[in-house]
Write a protein that holds these residues in place. Sequence first.
Motif, PDB file in Angstrom:
ATOM      1  N   ILE A 104       0.835  -1.207   0.000  1.00  0.00           N
ATOM      2  CA  ILE A 104       0.000   0.000   0.000  1.00  0.00           C
ATOM      3  C   ILE A 104       0.868   1.255   0.000  1.00  0.00           C
ATOM      4  CG2 ILE A 104      -1.686   1.325   1.343  1.00  0.00           C
ATOM      5  CD1 ILE A 104      -2.782  -1.348   2.362  1.00  0.00           C
ATOM      6  N   HIS A 105       1.907   1.241   0.821  1.00  0.00           N
ATOM      7  CA  HIS A 105       2.752   2.422   0.983  1.00  0.00           C
ATOM      8  C   HIS A 105       3.501   2.762  -0.302  1.00  0.00           C
ATOM      9  CE1 HIS A 105       5.304   5.386   2.868  1.00  0.00           C
ATOM     10  NE2 HIS A 105       6.401   4.675   2.653  1.00  0.00           N
ATOM     11  N   PHE A 106       4.131   1.777  -0.901  1.00  0.00           N
ATOM     12  CA  PHE A 106       4.980   2.056  -2.062  1.00  0.00           C
ATOM     13  C   PHE A 106       4.190   2.145  -3.368  1.00  0.00           C
ATOM     14  CE2 PHE A 106       8.063   0.232   0.969  1.00  0.00           C
ATOM     15  CZ  PHE A 106       8.919   1.325   1.039  1.00  0.00           C
ATOM     16  N   SER A 107       2.958   1.625  -3.374  1.00  0.00           N
ATOM     17  CA  SER A 107       2.148   1.747  -4.591  1.00  0.00           C
ATOM     18  C   SER A 107       1.608   3.163  -4.764  1.00  0.00           C
ATOM     19  CB  SER A 107       0.987   0.757  -4.554  1.00  0.00           C
ATOM     20  OG  SER A 107       0.110   1.055  -3.477  1.00  0.00           O
ATOM     21  N   SER A 108       1.533   3.902  -3.665  1.00  0.00           N
ATOM     22  CA  SER A 108       1.079   5.299  -3.741  1.00  0.00           C
ATOM     23  C   SER A 108       2.010   6.180  -2.921  1.00  0.00           C
ATOM     24  CB  SER A 108      -0.360   5.420  -3.226  1.00  0.00           C
ATOM     25  OG  SER A 108      -0.464   4.937  -1.900  1.00  0.00           O
ATOM     26  N   TYR A 109       3.311   5.983  -3.102  1.00  0.00           N
ATOM     27  CA  TYR A 109       4.314   6.652  -2.262  1.00  0.00           C
ATOM     28  C   TYR A 109       4.289   8.169  -2.443  1.00  0.00           C
ATOM     29  CZ  TYR A 109       8.803   7.843  -0.167  1.00  0.00           C
ATOM     30  OH  TYR A 109       9.778   8.397   0.613  1.00  0.00           O
ATOM     31  N   VAL A 110       4.276   8.875  -1.325  1.00  0.00           N
ATOM     32  CA  VAL A 110       4.346  10.335  -1.313  1.00  0.00           C
ATOM     33  C   VAL A 110       5.566  10.802  -0.532  1.00  0.00           C
ATOM     34  CG1 VAL A 110       3.189  12.465  -0.625  1.00  0.00           C
ATOM     35  CG2 VAL A 110       1.841  10.572  -1.551  1.00  0.00           C
ATOM     36  N   ASP A 111       5.729  10.270   0.675  1.00  0.00           N
ATOM     37  CA  ASP A 111       6.819  10.697   1.549  1.00  0.00           C
ATOM     38  C   ASP A 111       7.040   9.611   2.582  1.00  0.00           C
ATOM     39  OD1 ASP A 111       8.747  12.160   2.814  1.00  0.00           O
ATOM     40  OD2 ASP A 111       7.417  13.718   3.582  1.00  0.00           O
ATOM     41  N   TYR A 112       8.238   9.554   3.148  1.00  0.00           N
ATOM     42  CA  TYR A 112       8.494   8.544   4.169  1.00  0.00           C
ATOM     43  C   TYR A 112       8.122   9.019   5.567  1.00  0.00           C
ATOM     44  CZ  TYR A 112      12.974  10.971   5.170  1.00  0.00           C
ATOM     45  OH  TYR A 112      13.941  11.891   5.507  1.00  0.00           O
ATOM     46  N   VAL A 113       7.731  10.278   5.694  1.00  0.00           N
ATOM     47  CA  VAL A 113       7.262  10.809   6.974  1.00  0.00           C
ATOM     48  C   VAL A 113       5.746  10.904   6.931  1.00  0.00           C
ATOM     49  CG1 VAL A 113       7.467  12.688   8.646  1.00  0.00           C
ATOM     50  CG2 VAL A 113       9.384  12.137   7.150  1.00  0.00           C
ATOM     51  N   GLY A 114       5.092  10.624   8.051  1.00  0.00           N
ATOM     52  CA  GLY A 114       3.641  10.671   8.110  1.00  0.00           C
ATOM     53  C   GLY A 114       3.088  12.050   7.770  1.00  0.00           C
ATOM     54  N   LEU A 155      11.597   4.901   9.903  1.00  0.00           N
ATOM     55  CA  LEU A 155      10.215   5.378  10.007  1.00  0.00           C
ATOM     56  C   LEU A 155       9.210   4.394   9.412  1.00  0.00           C
ATOM     57  CD1 LEU A 155      11.674   7.944  10.885  1.00  0.00           C
ATOM     58  CD2 LEU A 155      10.036   9.252   9.535  1.00  0.00           C
ATOM     59  N   PHE A 156       9.690   3.451   8.618  1.00  0.00           N
ATOM     60  CA  PHE A 156       8.832   2.360   8.163  1.00  0.00           C
ATOM     61  C   PHE A 156       8.727   1.277   9.235  1.00  0.00           C
ATOM     62  CE2 PHE A 156       8.014  -1.703   6.124  1.00  0.00           C
ATOM     63  CZ  PHE A 156       6.971  -1.405   5.254  1.00  0.00           C
ATOM     64  N   VAL A 157       9.823   1.009   9.908  1.00  0.00           N
ATOM     65  CA  VAL A 157       9.886  -0.092  10.878  1.00  0.00           C
ATOM     66  C   VAL A 157       9.194   0.257  12.190  1.00  0.00           C
ATOM     67  CG1 VAL A 157      11.478  -1.466  12.295  1.00  0.00           C
ATOM     68  CG2 VAL A 157      11.954  -1.095   9.869  1.00  0.00           C
ATOM     69  N   TRP A 158       9.399   1.485  12.683  1.00  0.00           N
ATOM     70  CA  TRP A 158       8.925   1.812  14.027  1.00  0.00           C
ATOM     71  C   TRP A 158       7.410   1.651  14.200  1.00  0.00           C
ATOM     72  CZ3 TRP A 158       9.756   1.697  18.830  1.00  0.00           C
ATOM     73  CH2 TRP A 158       8.995   2.435  19.721  1.00  0.00           C
ATOM     74  N   PRO A 159       6.566   2.168  13.309  1.00  0.00           N
ATOM     75  CA  PRO A 159       5.120   1.953  13.502  1.00  0.00           C
ATOM     76  C   PRO A 159       4.738   0.475  13.549  1.00  0.00           C
ATOM     77  CG  PRO A 159       5.505   3.678  11.880  1.00  0.00           C
ATOM     78  CD  PRO A 159       6.828   3.036  12.137  1.00  0.00           C
ATOM     79  N   LEU A 160       5.440  -0.361  12.783  1.00  0.00           N
ATOM     80  CA  LEU A 160       5.156  -1.791  12.825  1.00  0.00           C
ATOM     81  C   LEU A 160       5.529  -2.398  14.177  1.00  0.00           C
ATOM     82  CD1 LEU A 160       6.378  -2.837   9.258  1.00  0.00           C
ATOM     83  CD2 LEU A 160       4.016  -2.714  10.061  1.00  0.00           C
TER      84      LEU A 160
END
Length: 617
Positions: A49-59, A127-132
Amino acid sequence: MTKSNPMVSAAGLDLEAFVSPSIARKTLAPLHHPVLLAMLALTVLTAIIHFSSYVDYVGADNDDVMRLVQVRDLLSGQGWFDLTQTRLGLEGGTLMHWSRLVDLPIAGLISVFSLVMDPVMAEATALFVWPLITVLPIFYALALAGQTLAGASGRLIALALAFLFVLSVNRFQPGSIDHHNVQLGLVAVIAACLIMPGRPALAHAVAGFAAALAIAIGAETTPHIAVIALIVALQWLWLGEPARAAALAFSLSMASTLTAVFFSTVPQSQYGLVACDALSTGFYALGVVGAGSFFLAAAATSHQSLAVRISALGLAGIATLGLAVLIAPQCLGNPLAGLDPLLKSMWLDHVTEAQSVLSQLRVDPWSIGGFYAVPVLAMGLCLWNIRENRQAQAYGVLFVLLLVSWSIALVQVRGAVFANLLSAVPMAALIAGLRDRANADPKNLRKGLAFAGTSIVAVPFIWAAAGALASMGVDKAMGKEAEALSTKSEHTCTDAVAMAPLAQEPAGVVSGPSNLGAHILRFTSHRVLSAPYHRNQGGMLTELHAAMAKPKDAVKFLRGAGVTVLAYCLSDPQTRTVMAAAPEGLYAELSKGNVPDWLELVPATRSAPLQLYRVLR
């Protein structure tokens, strides 16, 4: 011979019962495989989901961006005890109210990934790992709670509901590094521990540990923690000796953890400060005195009569409440009550998560179901089970926690996320029961439909999606035009491309709408007057007064604050609010193309969404 802890032994607490590692392993063992499989599925789905509509790596939330700025400062050498954001607000900066307990693991991840990656990629990966990582306690807690109420079937269904919850809530998306995901995990852990049968001491010790961390990380969960402490106290009051070990474990764990966190995160220079929005002497003193006095009451009077226990608990309550009135009376009310009226009308009243249910009804009535419906069903289910005397203690605890979360949501919609999270537990038990009935009688269509229908209405996202579809249908039927300025156009003022010309300006002071503030700190070396944080009232008010004043007066505010660049974003919601409130103000004049002679447009931004004006001296 094994030596016992004299402090614990003196209180009459069996150390072996307190720790119970074998019991803990046996309880958690069935959870490992399903939780790890759920985490694997979530990671893969999140990445897609994240990389199919990537905008930024920060929320997308301002708090995510500001947290990254704070973590960067820590990694760049800012002191552990120094939470001053020197580039925010008027000269001297702004003392932030966020905890280093959340900064530390994020900074640690960035540091580790930096060993094998460039700085940007290290940040993005962290920032990808921490929320998980913050999802793990929620999966374990809800699966354990479902197992407590409905066995193996309840465990899997609760985990499935937790999976859908996490997937649909932006708090756990890549880049979401604010503290709210951590708080959700802590509340889930506490709920799972408090409903375990037999009130094991170890579970209550974990609950006390999580309660102290929740207080330290953010004041938003203070009502939850107060109610949780009250639940433990009232259970001990009613049961006496059978609840003694649990009461001692909870209070001792909470007091010791709060003490450790206070002295490891609060500098000595602030020991005399009482703050209502962060861990300070006020919260620390109340927590330790409350937990400590309850510990003494439980240790001394558990075997006594109910009247004696009432007296002991009453004294503990009087001591805690008296201390609150003495040292922190201002914290007994709304911590934002002292907010300037202009900030309330121009900023806080437009923050979605700070809206009440009545405000939300006026603005977007179709969203109400997603916020409030499932917790109502869950509370009704809890009351029904209590009435039937079916696991009344567990359902009673869940009902109280749901009620406080739902009540908070009536005042501020942000509380709904806690209510929806906790709703998964009783709803999972109901679905498990209906599933067993449907499987036992597969030819009974009504039982199958009851199982399927309940499974659908137990998911808050279903209610939210149904409301959104209904809203779209009504708008289309009424011929309403879509808002001209899309969300994408609003974000073009805050991305790296929009900020690039500002980053090339000499380091100075920038004035702009508060929504731009954190992004300016992230992408540039400037100090910014305004960002949406209540401790920065001086900077926010200066920006608003300048934006609303006529140009001949606005220049006085800006030059007085040392502003070197004015950042103007027409699509920003606050800009439009200011223009509507002050049609002859600076922002309104700029929208008409009337640029005062003390401003100089940066040529590269003439046709850009984010226009920059140098403030001439």
